[in-house]
Design a protein around this motif. Structure first.
Motif, PDB file in Angstrom:
ATOM      1  N   GLU A 103      29.008  40.736  41.782  1.00 20.53           N
ATOM      2  CA  GLU A 103      28.914  41.624  40.615  1.00 20.53           C
ATOM      3  C   GLU A 103      30.178  42.476  40.555  1.00 20.53           C
ATOM      4  O   GLU A 103      30.899  42.575  41.546  1.00 20.53           O
ATOM      5  N   PRO A 104      30.450  43.122  39.423  1.00 25.54           N
ATOM      6  CA  PRO A 104      31.607  44.019  39.362  1.00 25.54           C
ATOM      7  C   PRO A 104      31.519  45.121  40.430  1.00 25.54           C
ATOM      8  O   PRO A 104      30.433  45.535  40.826  1.00 25.54           O
ATOM      9  N   CYS A 105      32.670  45.569  40.849  1.00 27.47           N
ATOM     10  CA  CYS A 105      32.773  46.601  41.877  1.00 27.47           C
ATOM     11  C   CYS A 105      32.100  47.896  41.411  1.00 27.47           C
ATOM     12  O   CYS A 105      32.283  48.327  40.266  1.00 27.47           O
ATOM     13  N   TRP A 139      30.781  52.099  42.403  1.00 25.41           N
ATOM     14  CA  TRP A 139      31.201  53.331  43.076  1.00 25.41           C
ATOM     15  C   TRP A 139      30.946  53.212  44.579  1.00 25.41           C
ATOM     16  O   TRP A 139      31.803  53.547  45.393  1.00 25.41           O
ATOM     17  N   GLN A 140      29.777  52.703  44.949  1.00 20.41           N
ATOM     18  CA  GLN A 140      29.456  52.553  46.371  1.00 20.41           C
ATOM     19  C   GLN A 140      30.385  51.533  47.035  1.00 20.41           C
ATOM     20  O   GLN A 140      30.773  51.714  48.188  1.00 20.41           O
ATOM     21  N   ASP A 141      30.751  50.490  46.314  1.00 21.18           N
ATOM     22  CA  ASP A 141      31.708  49.529  46.871  1.00 21.18           C
ATOM     23  C   ASP A 141      33.032  50.216  47.204  1.00 21.18           C
ATOM     24  O   ASP A 141      33.640  49.940  48.245  1.00 21.18           O
ATOM     25  N   GLU A 142      33.486  51.095  46.331  1.00 22.99           N
ATOM     26  CA  GLU A 142      34.743  51.824  46.586  1.00 22.99           C
ATOM     27  C   GLU A 142      34.619  52.653  47.862  1.00 22.99           C
ATOM     28  O   GLU A 142      35.528  52.665  48.695  1.00 22.99           O
ATOM     29  N   VAL A 197      41.925  52.879  47.027  1.00 26.33           N
ATOM     30  CA  VAL A 197      40.558  53.206  46.593  1.00 26.33           C
ATOM     31  C   VAL A 197      40.609  54.354  45.588  1.00 26.33           C
ATOM     32  O   VAL A 197      39.933  54.320  44.559  1.00 26.33           O
ATOM     33  N   LYS A 198      41.429  55.362  45.855  1.00 25.68           N
ATOM     34  CA  LYS A 198      41.554  56.481  44.916  1.00 25.68           C
ATOM     35  C   LYS A 198      42.101  55.991  43.581  1.00 25.68           C
ATOM     36  O   LYS A 198      41.576  56.312  42.517  1.00 25.68           O
ATOM     37  N   ILE A 199      43.167  55.191  43.643  1.00 28.03           N
ATOM     38  CA  ILE A 199      43.808  54.722  42.413  1.00 28.03           C
ATOM     39  C   ILE A 199      42.845  53.867  41.583  1.00 28.03           C
ATOM     40  O   ILE A 199      42.719  54.062  40.373  1.00 28.03           O
ATOM     41  N   TRP A 200      42.140  52.927  42.228  1.00 25.05           N
ATOM     42  CA  TRP A 200      41.205  52.071  41.495  1.00 25.05           C
ATOM     43  C   TRP A 200      40.021  52.873  40.976  1.00 25.05           C
ATOM     44  O   TRP A 200      39.553  52.658  39.859  1.00 25.05           O
ATOM     45  N   SER A 201      39.517  53.791  41.774  1.00 30.51           N
ATOM     46  CA  SER A 201      38.387  54.607  41.326  1.00 30.51           C
ATOM     47  C   SER A 201      38.776  55.454  40.122  1.00 30.51           C
ATOM     48  O   SER A 201      38.013  55.569  39.160  1.00 30.51           O
ATOM     49  N   ASP A 202      39.960  56.059  40.183  1.00 31.49           N
ATOM     50  CA  ASP A 202      40.439  56.839  39.041  1.00 31.49           C
ATOM     51  C   ASP A 202      40.508  55.975  37.789  1.00 31.49           C
ATOM     52  O   ASP A 202      40.111  56.401  36.701  1.00 31.49           O
ATOM     53  N   GLU A 203      41.008  54.754  37.938  1.00 30.67           N
ATOM     54  CA  GLU A 203      41.167  53.853  36.790  1.00 30.67           C
ATOM     55  C   GLU A 203      39.821  53.350  36.274  1.00 30.67           C
ATOM     56  O   GLU A 203      39.587  53.326  35.070  1.00 30.67           O
TER      57      GLU A 203
END
Length: 173
Positions: free
Chosen positions: A46-48, A50-53, A84-90
């Motif tokens: 499944e798509p990534c 918040w918990q995956d991050e 992780v920060k960069i992807w989560s922000d995006e």
């Protein structure tokens, strides 16, 4: 145990981070910590989330801790949990608080920021072929905000590798 300098190989997607990390580890006869998120995401159906991050953040930290004792004078890290920060922000508009809290506590001695001057290589785990300039700007901002010691690595082939070796040798000696 003496301090083992940690060299982080970072940058946007498709800039040769894994190839560079493996090359540098072989050159310096040490170990490269692989990107935990790559293997983790390859298993997702499944798509990534918040918990995956958060899981990838803790996984990257644990992998570095596990492999650090095997390092020979320096540890090469194929990316860091800044990703992780960069992807989560995006993807989510913000990053998990535990990631933000830990960023300044886990500095790397030198970051090699790989430039986007290599051609894009398709990969099922890559998402943003048209946003490499945007993510390059983000990487500069993130590293600047950490007051990180970093060098931009450009060029192709042997020139790229030689630039990375020169940056490490100048830092390390």
């Amino acid at each position: 145990m003496n301090h083992i300098p940690k060299i982080a190989v970072v940058g946007p997607e498709s800039t040769g981070k894994s190839t560079m990390s493996d090359y540098l580890a072989a050159h310096y006869q040490t170990i490269a910590v692989p990107e935990y998120a790559r293997e983790y995401c390859a298993k997702l159906t499944e798509p990534c989330t918040w918990q995956d991050e958060i899981n990838m953040f803790y996984g990257q930290l644990a992998l570095e801790e596990e492999l650090l004792p095997q390092a020979n004078k320096i540890l090469i890290c194929d990316t860091t949990f800044i990703t992780v920060k960069i992807w989560s922000d995006e993807m989510f508009g913000k990053a998990p608080q535990e990631v933000l809290d830990e960023l300044p506590k886990h500095p790397y001695d030198l970051y090699l920021l790989l430039n986007i001057d290599l051609p894009w290589q398709d990969d099922p785990l890559r998402n943003f072929p048209t946003m490499r300039e945007h993510f390059m700007d983000v990487w500069h901002k993130e590293l600047d905000s950490l007051n990180a010691n970093y060098v931009l690595i450009s060029g192709t082939g042997d020139d790229r590798y030689e630039s990375a070796i020169r940056a490490i040798d100048e830092f390390h000696i």
